[in-house]
Design an enzyme around this catalytic site. Structure first.
Site, PDB file in Angstrom:
ATOM      1  N   CYS A 288       0.814  -1.221   0.000  1.00  0.00           N
ATOM      2  CA  CYS A 288       0.000   0.000   0.000  1.00  0.00           C
ATOM      3  C   CYS A 288       0.845   1.268   0.000  1.00  0.00           C
ATOM      4  O   CYS A 288       0.311   2.363  -0.183  1.00  0.00           O
ATOM      5  CB  CYS A 288      -0.922   0.022   1.214  1.00  0.00           C
TER       6      CYS A 288
ATOM      7  N   HIS B 213      -3.484   6.882   3.864  1.00  0.00           N
ATOM      8  CA  HIS B 213      -3.908   5.699   3.098  1.00  0.00           C
ATOM      9  C   HIS B 213      -5.304   5.308   3.557  1.00  0.00           C
ATOM     10  O   HIS B 213      -5.582   5.252   4.760  1.00  0.00           O
ATOM     11  CB  HIS B 213      -2.906   4.567   3.344  1.00  0.00           C
TER      12      HIS B 213
ATOM     13  N   ASN C 161     -10.259  -0.081   0.152  1.00  0.00           N
ATOM     14  CA  ASN C 161      -8.791  -0.035   0.181  1.00  0.00           C
ATOM     15  C   ASN C 161      -8.263  -0.377  -1.211  1.00  0.00           C
ATOM     16  O   ASN C 161      -8.377  -1.516  -1.654  1.00  0.00           O
ATOM     17  CB  ASN C 161      -8.285  -1.038   1.223  1.00  0.00           C
TER      18      ASN C 161
HETATM   19  N1  ACO Z   1     -18.556  -9.465   8.226  1.00  0.00           N
HETATM   20  C1  ACO Z   1     -18.979  -9.875   9.451  1.00  0.00           C
HETATM   21  N2  ACO Z   1     -18.141 -10.309  10.397  1.00  0.00           N
HETATM   22  C2  ACO Z   1     -16.834 -10.321  10.108  1.00  0.00           C
HETATM   23  C3  ACO Z   1     -16.336  -9.902   8.862  1.00  0.00           C
HETATM   24  C4  ACO Z   1     -17.255  -9.468   7.899  1.00  0.00           C
HETATM   25  N3  ACO Z   1     -16.885  -9.048   6.662  1.00  0.00           N
HETATM   26  N4  ACO Z   1     -14.985 -10.030   8.866  1.00  0.00           N
HETATM   27  C5  ACO Z   1     -14.655 -10.485  10.083  1.00  0.00           C
HETATM   28  N5  ACO Z   1     -15.767 -10.682  10.827  1.00  0.00           N
HETATM   29  C6  ACO Z   1     -15.846 -11.165  12.199  1.00  0.00           C
HETATM   30  C7  ACO Z   1     -14.690 -12.038  12.584  1.00  0.00           C
HETATM   31  O1  ACO Z   1     -14.884 -13.364  12.163  1.00  0.00           O
HETATM   32  C8  ACO Z   1     -14.682 -11.888  14.072  1.00  0.00           C
HETATM   33  O2  ACO Z   1     -15.670 -12.727  14.599  1.00  0.00           O
HETATM   34  P1  ACO Z   1     -15.423 -13.529  15.985  1.00  0.00           P
HETATM   35  O3  ACO Z   1     -15.266 -12.456  17.029  1.00  0.00           O
HETATM   36  O4  ACO Z   1     -16.649 -14.335  16.127  1.00  0.00           O
HETATM   37  O5  ACO Z   1     -14.172 -14.324  15.765  1.00  0.00           O
HETATM   38  C9  ACO Z   1     -15.148 -10.458  14.298  1.00  0.00           C
HETATM   39  O6  ACO Z   1     -15.786 -10.064  13.084  1.00  0.00           O
HETATM   40  C10 ACO Z   1     -13.998  -9.499  14.613  1.00  0.00           C
HETATM   41  O7  ACO Z   1     -12.943  -9.712  13.676  1.00  0.00           O
HETATM   42  P2  ACO Z   1     -11.647  -8.858  13.713  1.00  0.00           P
HETATM   43  O8  ACO Z   1     -10.722  -9.337  12.643  1.00  0.00           O
HETATM   44  O9  ACO Z   1     -11.110  -8.792  15.123  1.00  0.00           O
HETATM   45  O10 ACO Z   1     -12.229  -7.431  13.323  1.00  0.00           O
HETATM   46  P3  ACO Z   1     -11.518  -6.039  13.370  1.00  0.00           P
HETATM   47  O11 ACO Z   1     -12.307  -5.145  14.208  1.00  0.00           O
HETATM   48  O12 ACO Z   1     -10.052  -6.153  13.615  1.00  0.00           O
HETATM   49  O13 ACO Z   1     -11.712  -5.550  11.855  1.00  0.00           O
HETATM   50  C11 ACO Z   1     -10.412  -5.327   9.840  1.00  0.00           C
HETATM   51  C12 ACO Z   1     -11.137  -6.281  10.798  1.00  0.00           C
HETATM   52  C13 ACO Z   1     -11.466  -4.414   9.244  1.00  0.00           C
HETATM   53  C14 ACO Z   1      -9.748  -6.147   8.765  1.00  0.00           C
HETATM   54  C15 ACO Z   1      -9.386  -4.482  10.618  1.00  0.00           C
HETATM   55  O14 ACO Z   1      -8.613  -5.317  11.455  1.00  0.00           O
HETATM   56  C16 ACO Z   1      -8.453  -3.727   9.718  1.00  0.00           C
HETATM   57  O15 ACO Z   1      -8.874  -2.918   8.904  1.00  0.00           O
HETATM   58  N6  ACO Z   1      -7.139  -3.935   9.866  1.00  0.00           N
HETATM   59  C17 ACO Z   1      -6.152  -3.284   9.080  1.00  0.00           C
HETATM   60  C18 ACO Z   1      -5.980  -3.989   7.800  1.00  0.00           C
HETATM   61  C19 ACO Z   1      -5.298  -3.105   6.804  1.00  0.00           C
HETATM   62  O16 ACO Z   1      -5.598  -1.948   6.731  1.00  0.00           O
HETATM   63  N7  ACO Z   1      -4.375  -3.622   6.050  1.00  0.00           N
HETATM   64  C20 ACO Z   1      -3.653  -2.737   5.179  1.00  0.00           C
HETATM   65  C21 ACO Z   1      -2.828  -3.415   4.334  1.00  0.00           C
HETATM   66  S1  ACO Z   1      -3.766  -3.989   2.968  1.00  0.00           S
HETATM   67  C22 ACO Z   1      -2.661  -4.229   1.704  1.00  0.00           C
HETATM   68  O17 ACO Z   1      -1.477  -4.062   1.844  1.00  0.00           O
HETATM   69  C23 ACO Z   1      -3.233  -4.711   0.406  1.00  0.00           C
END
Ligand code: ACO
Length: 332
Positions: free
Chosen positions: A118, A259, A289
């Site tokens: 990214c 970003h 993203n």
């Molecule tokens: N819909 C519904 N529920 C979901 C979804 C979805 N799409 N995705 C995950 N969940 C659930 C999970 O299974 C989990 O359930 P559980 O508690 O029963 O196990 C719950 O939601 C929480 O999951 P987390 O992964 O802890 O959710 P979080 O609040 O961390 O959000 C996210 C996830 C949005 C991916 C966040 O962590 C994030 O944005 N992280 C940064 C990622 C990023 O920006 N990466 C950049 C690099 S990308 C690149 O280089 C191409």
């Protein structure tokens, strides 16, 4: 603060996103998710995707680059170097940069791709600055482009709702004036976190096989919550470094363009850096993203909305798989 009497100035911007849109309602039909979950956890409503249009990364990059060239009022022959930040180039080889070079008719340019996830666009801008300030090149085209949907696993609800496709482009030109254009740039990497974001198959470690395709190994794996923690901390550190390096006061910054990966990351970062809403640019709701394309697309929209004007002091911040991160402070 840099001492060079030469500056690398951004003189033209361009962006392109595909016409097809995937909404949160579309994802509700594909995986076990909801508009409420996606909006509250990410801030994303829609993403632009190539779909079955047949568009590849170079097509998006060429469209964005043409706009940037027109805005810069230069001819393609004046470009000395083309840098394309991408992890989803058209092919393994040749580079997407040479495909773009040919299409633009920029036949005097050297051309290469940069793989910095990214942060590809900021790595590109920083490389362009270094080439320009060294005196080697005068005019550089930097593009951040991704067709992330080509490596998205649409069975993995934790990643597939996040990604979109697009391209952002900038023309940088040498200006023989100190302290204008890119005032300060910082790019960084920490390869001890490669396990947080990767695509297993398709490289020389693991070939593409039917089994790999079926088990999702050709798609992005991401440990979102771990990346989240690094993202805020590292972008905050990068911001402080470029602000100190440029010798400016944080309150003098007119616009911050982070970003566009997750609204909660953006909000936490803005809080830590004391950036008020009116100085923060956010368009994640429309594009999701788009990795290395996100900042270039946001810069064009900021300019179109009158939020990034000539003379403004602008801070760009990014992070991504690797892990890599960086910041750029420039005078528009
Ligand atoms: N819909 C519904 N529920 C979901 C979804 C979805 N799409 N995705 C995950 N969940 C659930 C999970 O299974 C989990 O359930 P559980 O508690 O029963 O196990 C719950 O939601 C929480 O999951 P987390 O992964 O802890 O959710 P979080 O609040 O961390 O959000 C996210 C996830 C949005 C991916 C966040 O962590 C994030 O944005 N992280 C940064 C990622 C990023 O920006 N990466 C950049 C690099 S990308 C690149 O280089 C191409």
């Amino acid at each position: 603060m840099k001492n060079s009497p030469i500056s690398a100035r951004i003189i033209g911007l361009g962006a392109y996103t595909p016409a097809k849109v995937l909404t949160n309602a579309d994802f509700e039909k594909m995986v076990d998710t909801s508009d409420e979950w996606i909006m509250s956890r990410t801030g994303i409503k829609r993403r632009h995707v190539v779909g079955d249009s047949g568009e590849a990364a170079s097509d998006l990059a060429i469209a964005a680059a043409r706009d940037a060239i027109a805005a810069a009022h230069i001819s393609p022959e004046e470009i000395d170097l083309i840098l394309i930040g991408t992890v989803t180039g058209d092919m393994k080889t040749p580079s997407t940069a040479v495909i773009v070079q040919k299409a633009l008719g920029a036949m005097n340019a050297a051309a290469m791709d940069i793989n910095a996830a990214c942060v590809g666009f900021l790595y590109g801008l920083t490389t362009a600055k270094a080439f320009i300030e060294s005196g080697m090149y005068k005019t550089v085209l930097v593009v951040g482009v991704e067709v992330l949907t080509s490596i998205t696993n649409y069975q993995d609800r934790t990643t597939c709702v996040l990604f979109g496709d697009g391209a952002g482009a900038a023309i940088l030109r040498r200006e023989d004036t100190a302290n204008t254009g890119i005032l300060s740039a910082y790019i960084a990497a920490d390869g001890s976190h490669t396990q947080l974001l990767y695509v297993t198959a398709g490289g020389s470690r693991q070939k593409v096989t039917v089994e790999n395709m079926n088990n999702g190994s050709t798609g992005i794996y991401m440990n979102g919550s771990e990346i989240y923690k690094f993202a805020v901390r590292n972008m905050e550190d990068a911001a402080k470094r470029v602000i100190a390096d440029a010798g400016i006061k944080p309150e003098d910054i007119d616009l911050v363009i982070p970003h566009q990966a997750n609204i909660r990351i953006i909000d936490s970062l803005a809080k830590r850096l004391h950036v008020p809403d009116e100085k923060l640019f956010v368009n994640i709701q429309e594009y999701g993203n788009t990795s290395s394309a996100s900042i270039g697309i946001a810069m064009v929209e900021a300019q179109q909305q009158g939020r990034m004007k000539k003379g403004d002091l602008v801070l760009l911040l990014s992070f991504g798989g690797g892990l890599v991160w960086g910041a750029i402070l420039f005078r528009m």
